[in-house]
Design a protein around this motif. Structure first.
Motif, short mmCIF file in Angstrom:
data_model
loop_
_atom_site.label_atom_id
_atom_site.label_comp_id
_atom_site.label_asym_id
_atom_site.label_seq_id
_atom_site.Cartn_x
_atom_site.Cartn_y
_atom_site.Cartn_z
N LEU A 219 33.18 32.68 64.22
CA LEU A 219 32.44 32.97 62.99
C LEU A 219 31.07 33.58 63.30
CD1 LEU A 219 33.18 29.71 60.97
CD2 LEU A 219 33.77 32.01 60.23
N SER A 220 30.45 33.12 64.39
CA SER A 220 29.09 33.56 64.70
C SER A 220 29.04 35.00 65.18
CB SER A 220 28.47 32.65 65.77
OG SER A 220 28.97 32.95 67.07
N ALA A 221 30.17 35.58 65.56
CA ALA A 221 30.16 36.95 66.09
C ALA A 221 29.47 37.90 65.12
CB ALA A 221 31.58 37.41 66.39
N PRO A 311 36.78 38.59 59.84
CA PRO A 311 36.27 39.58 58.89
C PRO A 311 34.76 39.43 58.63
CG PRO A 311 38.30 38.59 58.08
CD PRO A 311 37.87 37.78 59.26
N PRO A 312 34.04 40.53 58.63
CA PRO A 312 32.59 40.46 58.37
C PRO A 312 32.29 40.23 56.89
CG PRO A 312 33.28 42.74 58.58
CD PRO A 312 34.48 41.89 58.92
N GLY A 317 28.68 44.52 60.16
CA GLY A 317 29.66 45.36 60.81
C GLY A 317 30.69 44.52 61.54
N GLU A 318 31.82 45.16 61.89
CA GLU A 318 32.85 44.45 62.66
C GLU A 318 32.31 44.15 64.05
OE1 GLU A 318 37.31 45.18 61.93
OE2 GLU A 318 36.38 47.16 61.88
N PHE A 319 32.62 42.97 64.54
CA PHE A 319 32.12 42.53 65.84
C PHE A 319 33.04 41.43 66.31
CE2 PHE A 319 28.61 41.08 68.73
CZ PHE A 319 28.20 42.33 69.18
N THR A 320 33.20 41.28 67.61
CA THR A 320 34.10 40.25 68.10
C THR A 320 33.55 39.63 69.38
OG1 THR A 320 36.45 39.76 68.50
CG2 THR A 320 35.57 41.77 69.52
N LEU A 321 34.31 38.74 69.96
CA LEU A 321 33.93 38.07 71.20
C LEU A 321 34.86 38.51 72.32
CD1 LEU A 321 33.43 34.39 69.93
CD2 LEU A 321 31.69 36.18 70.14
N ALA A 322 34.31 38.74 73.47
CA ALA A 322 35.12 39.03 74.66
C ALA A 322 34.26 38.79 75.89
CB ALA A 322 35.62 40.48 74.65
N LEU A 385 36.76 48.15 69.00
CA LEU A 385 35.59 47.32 69.23
C LEU A 385 35.35 47.13 70.72
CD1 LEU A 385 36.15 44.52 66.52
CD2 LEU A 385 34.79 46.61 66.34
N LEU A 386 36.42 46.94 71.48
CA LEU A 386 36.27 46.76 72.92
C LEU A 386 35.77 48.05 73.58
CD1 LEU A 386 39.52 44.73 73.73
CD2 LEU A 386 37.20 43.84 73.41
N GLU A 387 36.30 49.18 73.14
CA GLU A 387 35.92 50.46 73.73
C GLU A 387 34.48 50.85 73.38
OE1 GLU A 387 40.44 52.36 73.69
OE2 GLU A 387 38.86 53.25 72.48
N SER A 388 34.04 50.48 72.20
CA SER A 388 32.68 50.85 71.77
C SER A 388 31.63 49.83 72.19
CB SER A 388 32.65 51.02 70.25
OG SER A 388 32.85 49.78 69.59
#
Length: 435
Positions: A219-221, A311-312, A317-322, A385-388
């Motif tokens: 959620l915090s992403a 979902p944002p 904006g869209e953002f994720t964890l990795a 998202l990973l590529e950017s």
């Protein structure tokens, strides 16, 4: 859990413990940790011909570590004992056995400081052996602090692990949801639609602080790190607090999701079995777990799940964890020749061919290779998202001590049962950070 079949054609041995019993580690012929004399000591000061490894395992199909070690055993003739523990008991097993002097020669740990099995925490306690130059070279640039104590590196990352919601599109279509929700508001509507169809949109292991804490980080992403990527650094400097930041939004969203019926019935008592069965059986549409779980669930249930970013909300904006969430480490208490044997394995595992084999098998991305058009199919929805670079590592990996994450995981459990409040959790997290 049933015992996996052994492989008589080689020296690989698989010992799956049905229950997490501390101290039940020394098996016949095992290269036991803590200076065991059964490790195939080398008379010339070289490396031993056997060693043992303990790993976490979410389900019977979660065997990527074992597959890599089996391949190593077949190629080299080195005997490897893999000792898996259920994921919900693994942290306790690692710390208890290291303290008791009967841990395996190698183990899987978490980089950084935020968990009981974090690399820095255990290295500072004297439980880990520094790794070699090849291992050092695998560490992604800028993340050295997650592995380093007093100029020494103490673990080797296994892969880059995206973390989000493992999603079952086929189960969603059964209740009339044709697309994954694009916004948080869409998600709330999808929760109602799923309920009308006799399913839950989300399935949560609510009785396990690791999973409730992980979901809160997911959620915090967007709620915290999309706008403020250096939030952890600001918290360390005292410029922000949990109580006066997007972390409040993340936990308030959790409360709203619960009240909206987004989680399965009885979520407060949920376990990892509920996640596996819920996604695998189609009674739930998504689960907050490491992306690699999609691989094991797909293999076990014959599904085509994939990984989505949470979902944002409006304006985000869209953002994720990795991040490199898992790392190989060497038990400092093992015999020197056994430690040398483990390092030889780590050198082999760092080679590009083995790194890609493990990442593909585990359901991850090879270290240093996130921006690629060869992502596993499960990661195609978040490939952009990973590529950017629209992602950050797990927030708790650089929190100053495990107590902060403990306060989050246990606190969110309390939100499910109504025994605590968002204000209380945030206050406890700030207090734990400052202790």
């Amino acid at each position: 859990m049933p015992q996996h079949a052994q492989h008589p054609a080689n020296k690989f041995r698989w010992s799956l413990l049905a229950a997490p019993v501390a101290g039940v580690m020394v098996l016949a012929g095992c290269a036991g940790g803590g200076g065991s004399d059964d490790g195939g000591d080398s008379a010339d000061g070289g490396s031993a011909d056997s060693f043992s490894v303990m790993v976490a395992q979410a389900n019977d199909n979660d065997d990527a570590y074992a597959q890599l070690l089996e391949q190593y055993s077949e190629e080299t003739g080195v005997e490897v004992e893999v000792i898996p523990y259920p994921s919900d008991a693994y942290n306790t097993q690692v710390t208890t056995q290291l303290q008791g002097g009967n841990a395996a020669d190698a183990m899987i740990l978490s980089p950084g400081t935020g968990q009981p099995i974090s690399v820095i925490t255990l290295a500072e306690a004297g439980f880990l052996e520094p790794v070699g130059e090849t291992s050092v070279g695998v560490i992604p640039e800028g993340t050295e602090s997650l592995y380093e104590v007093d100029g020494e590196i103490y673990a080797q990352p296994t892969s880059l692990q995206p973390v989000g919601l493992v999603y079952n599109p086929a189960a969603a279509e059964e209740v009339g949801i044709d697309e994954f929700p694009a916004t948080y508001e869409d998600l709330l509507e999808a929760c109602a639609t799923a309920r009308e169809g006799g399913k839950s949109f989300l399935v949560l292991a609510g009785s396990i602080p690791f999973n409730t804490g992980l979901f809160s980080q997911i959620l915090s992403a967007t709620r915290v790190y999309e706008e403020t990527p250096d939030w952890n650094e600001q918290r360390a400097a005292g410029d922000v607090t949990f109580a006066d930041s997007g972390w409040r939004d993340a936990l308030e969203d959790f409360v709203e999701l619960n009240e909206a019926g987004c989680f399965q019935d009885g979520a407060a008592g949920g376990t990892f079995d509920n996640i596996t069965n819920g996604i695998g059986g189609g009674s739930s549409l998504a689960a907050p777990v490491p992306g690699s779980a999609a691989n094991s669930i797909n293999a076990g249930a014959g599904l085509e799940t994939d990984v989505r970013a949470f979902p944002p909300a409006d304006g985000q904006g869209e953002f994720t964890l990795a991040s490199a969430n898992y790392a190989w480490a060497i038990n400092a208490a093992s015999d020197d020749d056994v430690k040398a044997a483990v390092q030889e394995f780590l050198d082999w595992a760092a080679e590009p061919e083995q790194a890609k084999f493990f990442a593909d098998t585990f359901g991850a991305v090879p270290i240093g290779d996130a921006a690629t058009d060869e992502l596993l199919p499960i990661y195609q929805p978040i490939g952009g998202l990973l590529e950017s670079g629209a992602f950050t590592g797990l927030p708790n990996s650089t929190w100053p001590n495990p107590a902060v994450y403990d306060a989050l995981g246990a606190g969110v459990q309390g939100l499910l049962t109504g025994q605590t409040t968002v204000d209380s959790i945030l206050e406890e997290m700030d207090a734990a950070w400052d202790q």
